[in-house]
Design an enzyme around this catalytic site. Sequence first.
Site, short mmCIF file in Angstrom:
data_model
loop_
_atom_site.label_atom_id
_atom_site.label_comp_id
_atom_site.label_asym_id
_atom_site.label_seq_id
_atom_site.Cartn_x
_atom_site.Cartn_y
_atom_site.Cartn_z
N THR A 70 0.76 -1.29 -0.09
CA THR A 70 0.08 0.06 -0.05
C THR A 70 0.84 1.33 0.11
O THR A 70 0.36 2.42 -0.43
CB THR A 70 -0.90 0.05 1.04
N GLY A 117 16.99 -11.28 3.37
CA GLY A 117 16.20 -12.15 2.51
C GLY A 117 14.99 -12.63 3.41
O GLY A 117 14.19 -13.36 2.93
N ALA A 118 14.65 -11.93 4.52
CA ALA A 118 13.31 -12.46 5.16
C ALA A 118 12.44 -11.41 5.11
O ALA A 118 11.38 -11.86 6.01
CB ALA A 118 13.97 -12.68 6.77
N LEU A 171 12.53 -8.48 6.38
CA LEU A 171 12.62 -7.59 7.45
C LEU A 171 13.26 -6.45 7.55
O LEU A 171 13.56 -5.84 8.32
CB LEU A 171 13.26 -8.55 8.67
N SER A 172 13.47 -6.24 6.01
CA SER A 172 14.16 -4.68 5.88
C SER A 172 15.52 -4.74 6.20
O SER A 172 15.95 -3.63 6.98
CB SER A 172 13.35 -3.46 6.33
N ASP A 191 9.53 1.05 4.54
CA ASP A 191 10.64 0.40 5.35
C ASP A 191 11.77 1.42 6.06
O ASP A 191 12.22 1.24 7.15
CB ASP A 191 11.58 -0.49 4.30
#
Length: 384
Positions: free
Chosen positions: A32, A123-124, A126-127, A173
């Site tokens: 969004t 790569g998770a 989580l920024s 992020d």
Amino acid sequence: MDVAGQFAELYGYEAQGVWSAPGRVNLIGEYTDFNEGFVMPLALPHTAVAAVARRTDGVLRLHSADIDAPVAELRVDELTPLSKYGQGGWAAYPAGVVWALRDAGHAVSGGADIHLASTVPTGAGLSSSAALEVVTALALNDLYELGLDAPRLAVLAQRAENAFVGVPCGVMDQMASACATEGHALHLDCRDLSIRQVPFDLAAQGLQLLVVDTRVKHELGDGAYAERRAGCEEGARILGVSHLRDVEYAQLPAALAKLTDEKIRRYVRHIVSDDHRVEQVIGLLDAGEVRAIGPVLTEGHASLRDDLRISCEELDLVVSTANAAGAIGARMTGGGFGGSAIVLVDEVDAAPVTKSILEAFTSAGFTAPRVFPAVPSAGARRLA
């Protein structure tokens, strides 16, 4: 992490300071942000930490304790978007911040020596990249006395990722990493960047928010993210609005009736309904009804899975297993195609729900996920 000591050992002199910026997990509101809508992330205790010192000769030296690679040595005036250090590799993120600051007219041409270490899983979803960008931006802001506030640093960090690295991410992020506060979720309006710190004290309610890192790696630069962004922009164009944020939830059925492309219809349905879910969650948290957000999270996952189609087997397994084991709600979080899911549970159910998820992954032949509680933590700050 003794990044200051490592800096001195690496560069042969003392750093001028140490800074920290966290990763984030998004409670609700996915994809969004670039539609100028609403998001609700919270900062994690996992951080990127940087020891930094100014230079005066225009050289930028970058090193990471987490990567088996020598110091990258660049010239500030030669940094170019989408070049060697603008496509792939961890160094593109801090280098891109230096480029973005300079491109915006800020005096950072003297360069810097930077040593980084991070506990944010890569790569998770989580920024980890935003944490690298924001910690670099904050350090240079302090050392060069630029006087930029946290939202402005976040926007410049986003520009680094968009224009220099080449990932068309929204601003969520970086804003979460730069502006979050301990014990709160960050309600961000991605149109005007206004923020509101929403109390999110899970422990007081006897609740936990678990992050389940599936260990399935994703790359947002692989085109899938960009394709969905383009689809959303096309949907907005057809509907005659600047961004999908302008389509009210009550108008959604009428808007969908105007769309003939099934894929664009799905994308529009997700964005408009997820903006509505952010508003639902805000209302519930303001009313002190934290448990009631669980079904909204699960509904959000179904939308990401079926309309945006960015989930995967592992993420779907987390959500279905967690809910079957007694979770209050669950959904994938982040850019998708792997990465992490969040699971809202009663504290007493955290261990059995986690056990059920681990057993389900074993039965499916998947790599065991990493599970940890998401504790709403502080945003970027100077440590020393």
